[in-house]
Design a protein around this motif. Structure first.
Motif, PDB file in Angstrom:
ATOM      1  N   SER A  61       0.340  -1.239  -0.209  1.00 22.47           N
ATOM      2  CA  SER A  61      -0.014  -0.156  -0.331  1.00 22.47           C
ATOM      3  C   SER A  61       1.357   1.738  -0.111  1.00 22.47           C
ATOM      4  O   SER A  61       2.495   1.222  -0.268  1.00 22.47           O
ATOM      5  CB  SER A  61      -1.062   0.030   1.451  1.00 22.47           C
ATOM      6  OG  SER A  61      -0.197   0.363   2.271  1.00 22.47           O
ATOM      7  N   VAL A  62       0.622   2.514  -0.568  1.00 23.68           N
ATOM      8  CA  VAL A  62       1.099   3.200  -0.108  1.00 23.68           C
ATOM      9  C   VAL A  62       0.398   4.371   0.899  1.00 23.68           C
ATOM     10  O   VAL A  62      -0.675   4.200   1.307  1.00 23.68           O
ATOM     11  CB  VAL A  62       1.632   4.182  -1.158  1.00 23.68           C
ATOM     12  CG1 VAL A  62       1.547   3.535  -1.844  1.00 23.68           C
ATOM     13  CG2 VAL A  62      -0.435   5.038  -1.805  1.00 23.68           C
ATOM     14  N   GLY A  63       1.498   5.519   1.625  1.00 26.32           N
ATOM     15  CA  GLY A  63       0.981   6.281   2.586  1.00 26.32           C
ATOM     16  C   GLY A  63       1.306   7.684   2.175  1.00 26.32           C
ATOM     17  O   GLY A  63       2.166   7.658   1.253  1.00 26.32           O
ATOM     18  N   LYS A  64       0.075   8.959   1.909  1.00 31.85           N
ATOM     19  CA  LYS A  64       0.831   9.898   1.350  1.00 31.85           C
ATOM     20  C   LYS A  64       0.853  11.245   2.077  1.00 31.85           C
ATOM     21  O   LYS A  64       0.494  11.600   3.872  1.00 31.85           O
ATOM     22  CB  LYS A  64      -0.669  10.468   1.034  1.00 31.85           C
ATOM     23  CG  LYS A  64      -1.671  10.195   0.378  1.00 31.85           C
ATOM     24  CD  LYS A  64      -2.849  10.835  -0.487  1.00 31.85           C
ATOM     25  CE  LYS A  64      -3.301   9.925  -2.063  1.00 31.85           C
ATOM     26  NZ  LYS A  64      -4.857  10.160  -1.805  1.00 31.85           N
ATOM     27  N   TYR A  65       1.977  11.504   2.173  1.00 29.34           N
ATOM     28  CA  TYR A  65       3.406  12.740   2.924  1.00 29.34           C
ATOM     29  C   TYR A  65       3.160  14.028   1.728  1.00 29.34           C
ATOM     30  O   TYR A  65       3.913  13.955   0.250  1.00 29.34           O
ATOM     31  CB  TYR A  65       4.527  11.577   3.512  1.00 29.34           C
ATOM     32  CG  TYR A  65       4.128  10.968   3.972  1.00 29.34           C
ATOM     33  CD1 TYR A  65       4.062  11.198   5.296  1.00 29.34           C
ATOM     34  CD2 TYR A  65       3.967   9.394   3.436  1.00 29.34           C
ATOM     35  CE1 TYR A  65       3.681  10.876   6.495  1.00 29.34           C
ATOM     36  CE2 TYR A  65       4.017   8.803   4.535  1.00 29.34           C
ATOM     37  CZ  TYR A  65       4.059   8.940   5.857  1.00 29.34           C
ATOM     38  OH  TYR A  65       3.445   7.985   6.972  1.00 29.34           O
TER      39      TYR A  65
END
Length: 205
Positions: free
Chosen positions: A98-102
């Motif tokens: 998955s991905v995390g938004k930063y």
């Protein structure tokens, strides 16, 4: 010199001394060590007792302490903050795909062990305090005493264009304790060219 001028000179001297003190002061060694130890104790208690800890009940029962390098003030550095001109949202891959938004916010530029480094400071998309940053990094100790997937430091900007990075506060991502957790992978630009023998060591599953 009249009394008014004497008073003015006195005030200017006090202001100047205070400014110099602010620039040059360092923590008392004992106070500094106590500060790091308190943070490490907080981390231990969270993992050992908190209901949101990544540790299983069995791991909590067996955990007696976390393993750290000795506290070394040489790994506490002052970095120059270079803001990214066109800040944009990045999708940082996580260990589960998955991905995390930063937000790609700034670069921290500093010298450590005779080498200049430049690390990317990230900011969570939902971060309310714009002085708080997230630093995920790899270094040459990964897999050789520290967790192979890198470590993290939570940072708070403490100067107009500078920030303190203390690698003695580096901690393991949750996936170091439990592979079922999804952890942000350090970005490619945060690969340090030296080993960082500071902060938390690898956790043995």
């Amino acid at each position: 010199m009249n009394k008014r001028n004497i008073l003015l000179v006195g005030v200017l001297v006090v202001v100047a001394l205070a400014f110099v003190y602010t620039l040059t002061r360092t923590d008392d060694p004992e106070v500094y060590v106590e500060k790091i130890e308190r943070e490490r104790d907080r981390q231990f208690k969270y993992l050992k007792f908190n209901t949101e800890s990544p540790l299983s009940a069995e791991q909590k029962r067996d955990l007696q302490e976390l393993d750290y390098f000795p506290i070394d003030p040489a790994y506490r550095v002052r970095a120059r903050v270079e803001p990214v001109q066109n800040k944009k949202m990045l999708e940082i891959p996580k260990t589960d795909g998955s991905v995390g938004k930063y937000i790609k916010h700034s670069y921290a530029v500093f010298e450590l062990k005779g080498v200049q480094h430049r690390l990317l400071l990230l900011q969570a998309a939902n971060e309310a305090d714009k002085r708080n940053f997230f630093l995920a990094f790899n270094d040459k100790s990964n897999g050789e005493g520290t967790y192979g997937g890198g470590r993290y430091i939570d940072l708070r900007q403490d100067g107009q264009s500078s920030i303190t990075i203390d690698f003695n506060l580096a901690y393991n991502p949750y996936c170091a304790y439990n592979p079922n957790y999804a952890c942000p992978i350090p970005p490619a630009e945060n690969e340090l060219s030296i080993p960082i023998f500071a902060g938390e060591k690898d956790y043995e599953l």
